[in-house]
Design an enzyme around this catalytic site. Structure first.
Site, PDB file in Angstrom:
ATOM      1  N   HIS D 197      56.503  53.545  38.499  1.00  0.00           N
ATOM      2  CA  HIS D 197      57.221  52.286  38.577  1.00  0.00           C
ATOM      3  C   HIS D 197      58.351  52.299  37.560  1.00  0.00           C
ATOM      4  CE1 HIS D 197      57.520  47.785  38.296  1.00  0.00           C
ATOM      5  NE2 HIS D 197      57.370  47.954  39.580  1.00  0.00           N
ATOM      6  N   LEU D 232      49.605  44.373  41.864  1.00  0.00           N
ATOM      7  CA  LEU D 232      50.677  45.359  42.015  1.00  0.00           C
ATOM      8  C   LEU D 232      51.439  45.615  40.715  1.00  0.00           C
ATOM      9  CD1 LEU D 232      52.327  47.036  44.127  1.00  0.00           C
ATOM     10  CD2 LEU D 232      53.891  45.090  44.166  1.00  0.00           C
ATOM     11  N   ASP D 233      51.657  46.861  40.404  1.00  0.00           N
ATOM     12  CA  ASP D 233      52.444  47.278  39.243  1.00  0.00           C
ATOM     13  C   ASP D 233      51.834  46.809  37.934  1.00  0.00           C
ATOM     14  OD1 ASP D 233      54.261  48.386  40.982  1.00  0.00           O
ATOM     15  OD2 ASP D 233      55.401  46.538  41.144  1.00  0.00           O
ATOM     16  N   GLU D 234      50.538  46.567  37.912  1.00  0.00           N
ATOM     17  CA  GLU D 234      49.918  46.031  36.711  1.00  0.00           C
ATOM     18  C   GLU D 234      48.674  46.804  36.297  1.00  0.00           C
ATOM     19  OE1 GLU D 234      50.763  43.455  34.628  1.00  0.00           O
ATOM     20  OE2 GLU D 234      52.655  43.248  35.678  1.00  0.00           O
TER      21      GLU D 234
END
Lengths: 289, 289, 289, 289
Positions: D197, D232-234
């Protein structure tokens, strides 16, 4: 004049004198240059003036050369005019390790490195498949030591020179080409050949430098991209980068991490060169990033 | 045994043998060690085993030394037991440039560098005010060249040695102390003196290295913190860092940026040393960060 | 005209138009400017032209302003002329943590940061001794919450404003001053106040950001130096740097390492600002390093 | 027991208790483990003990599991035993941009990334030639939006799951696969899928993040490699890196430089994962580099 808009680059260098920028920009007005980026540097080191101007114009490269010719002569400058759309014709030379060539070819293919690679030369066959994947002709020039102690080095260099001429090569990139070029070839390629070299703090001379650096327990390994000169590994430096290492890594790990840094460093150096951002100030470079 | 909880650190090194960690952790159970951090490294380079264990215990340093004595002897190891709350008694040596000393003293004062600085020694008076601001005694040991060609170097070193003894100094930090120590003193301080040294890719020998690096147009300047050995600037490396530079910077700018890197690099090296995270593997260091 | 040689800096910005560089350099010829460094950037983002020229001349700042006035008006530019020898009068504001102020004052004292610091303001007394060590007046403006829920914020800001006027302050540096400035003050200091802010990937809102970052297990912590705007922590960015961290470090270690990055980042931003290398392109900065 | 020497890795985690290392190393003596590398960390954050031991032994993975079973049960630990010679079976998922996949496949092919890639899955056909160059089967699972507003997402995920089973996939690497996985799939791949990311200081939500970062004039762009979670993205962060940018670069330049950082960051994360150096401490990672 042509009717199309061109994206041109002018690079200039010469003895620093008052009025020089005014004179140049005045000359560029004659070709209706719409300046996008302009950088100038006066080297206190050498007393030399350096300038790079990128601009759009409806005039051609030749029109621009004509327009600035008087100023260039008056101020005793070296001047080059480039069309930014014309990619530098680049010969990549490799031996067996493909890390660095892979970086260059991928970036060229993806359009992020403005070079054209018409041919790859190697003293080994290992990287032929990768060359073919990227549709680049691959010329194998083996280096042979004969039983009587002679070798084919002179013939190999002659063949290389022929290829440079045949393909109108403007830049030679030694992407871990593990052979020393002759003084004659080096002089011929002055300012037109870029090499990548491992770099350590402190530096190590002799064989197997990564192993020497490992023995010494260095905490950083790095790479230097530089122009090739007769004095091996000592030409004007274009870019340097480093990567952290630690005691737990093996000498082989050092080599692996070193290759990655070498690839990235060389790709950056080639990009700046092909964008005509590198000017020579004696043994030093001026980089107009 | 005492009733208070202590935060202890054990460092060990010796020939690698099976069962060594099991033996050590068994011995540490006898002092009810509650291990907070443990790191081990077996050097394929030298065949040496290295370990650092940090733990809380209700036993003392001496209890712990006794508890591990048999194992240490059996496995032929060098072992040290430290109380993490006891700060390393550190002598800072400086000349005229205060950048690096300022970094060390500020961090010591702020409590982020676990050293105690009972005295500062210098061959110049320039940094006396800063020493006094941080309430540290400042001893001026000038180096004098007499008219007859002799100097006071021997007396100066004798005085220095006396101060090291008088203040129970455990670590000497050469924070840009611009004099070479004698071989005898260097041997005496083996593993107990840290120097900071500029570092370049490639490296430069001789006077005014920043100016040499500038002449050569390097793109990175750096610093190396290392243990002092008789071979000047060549002892085991503890930490290295770099900083970017470019063609537009003067040699003086290089010096300024170099000083900042030197200060940060030396402070990091001193911190690791005083936290007993640096072990010697011949000419290399093992850093248990 | 004066007979001495001056080292002047001109910064210019305005709508990009052909001929603008030629016109400016022509005007500068009128003051016999011997250009040492010139950088130009045309923002495709905003259509704005930016230029910074540094030169020596036997003319004064005012002569130069007069010489370029016509061109500045014709091309609708903002122009400033500075004497490079005149140091920016800078107010440092702090709370309790001195890491960042120590960096600025040491560099100022060593002559490597071209600022003059006539006064330091703090809402706490902790850093008064350090201010005095560097011979800088220290003004304590405590922030008081009264029992009836009111506070003295308005009076405190009025006092601050009075100090800014009294000392002819040109730049306010918030070196970890842990209070929010009012919108009115922020507007008044537009482009003249620099703040330092921790920065993380991803970013964290709310209290104790280093602890949030630690909870999240980030591998990099950083700092952003930016101009102060009414939108807190969101002004134009001047410089950003990062430092590696790992799982073994405590939140307190994160804070310590973060402070070091904050100090170095802020010092770099202040240096660029005071060398007039930072121009504003809307919410972005152009940095002529 | 077998007669060959094996290079095994044991990873352990569980509630921290005194004696745990002694117990483990005792159990490992039973398989004649010659420990090459051992790292331990006690998380003050969670009270969890983490350990990774790499050793040679003449015993098998199963022998080792048996040998440590009692200790693992007694101390309520999660334990895994791996053969270091067995490469992780890795599925690479891509969309159109090949920068990151090229990095992974080149390193895998060169032997520097210990993964086996039995299959590549993509929702586009662009990268099929590169997959074939590296002799990896390429499965095209297009995502189709039907005219009636429905899509084939469920079928596509079912097909993906079937491939994961068919090829015994142990790790899924989202090498810029520009689609969100379903919650169900995410849960199923918990700790077994790594995403890359972009990362900025500050961070930006929503579409075209590089363009947002460019609008904001950031000076650093970066990348975060993390485990995939439903949020998401965490997910837990494995590695983060940054690259400098400046005002003169276009948003497209940001994308290009960002891709290079993303590739290097993801390759490092995959390497640590496949060397079993990454352990999960709640939402954080412990990296035994």
């Amino acid at each position: 004049m042509t009717s199309d808009s061109n994206n041109l680059i002018v690079t200039l260098s010469g003895p620093n004198q008052p009025g020089i920028v005014h004179a140049i920009t005045g000359a560029l007005l004659r070709v209706n240059a719409d300046i996008a980026e302009s950088k100038q540097f006066d080297s206190p080191h050498s007393g030399t003036f350096f300038m790079r101007v990128q601009f759009s114009t409806d005039c051609s490269v030749q029109d621009t050369q004509t327009a600035i010719a008087d100023v260039v002569e008056q101020y005793d400058m070296d001047a080059e005019v480039y069309d930014a759309a014309v990619k530098t014709r680049t010969l990549i030379m490799v031996s067996k390790d493909g890390r660095t060539m892979n970086e260059l070819l991928f970036q060229q293919h993806a359009g992020t490195l403005p070079v054209e690679v018409p041919v790859i030369v190697s003293n080994h066959l290992d990287l032929q498949p990768m060359a073919y994947f990227y549709d680049v002709p691959f010329v194998h020039i083996p280096l042979i030591k004969h039983a009587d102690g002679t070798d084919n080095k002179a013939e190999a260099e002659a063949r290389l020179m022929q290829i440079i001429d045949q393909y109108d090569i403007e830049l030679v990139v030694l992407a871990r080409y593990m052979q020393i070029l002759s003084d004659e070839l080096t002089r011929k390629l002055d300012g037109k050949a870029i090499n990548i070299h491992h770099s350590f703090l402190p530096s190590f001379k002799g064989a197997r430098p990564y192993h020497q650096a490992h023995d010494r327990g260095v905490k950083l390994i790095g790479a230097t991209a530089h122009y090739v000169t007769a004095d091996l590994d000592e030409g004007p430096i274009i870019e340097q980068r480093v990567q952290r290492v630690n005691h737990a890594l093996t000498a082989q790990d050092f080599v692996q991490r070193g290759r990655a840094v070498e690839g990235a460093t060389l790709a950056q150096a080639v990009q700046w060169h092909t964008e005509h951002r590198v000017l020579l100030d004696g043994d030093r470079t001026v980089i107009f990033e």
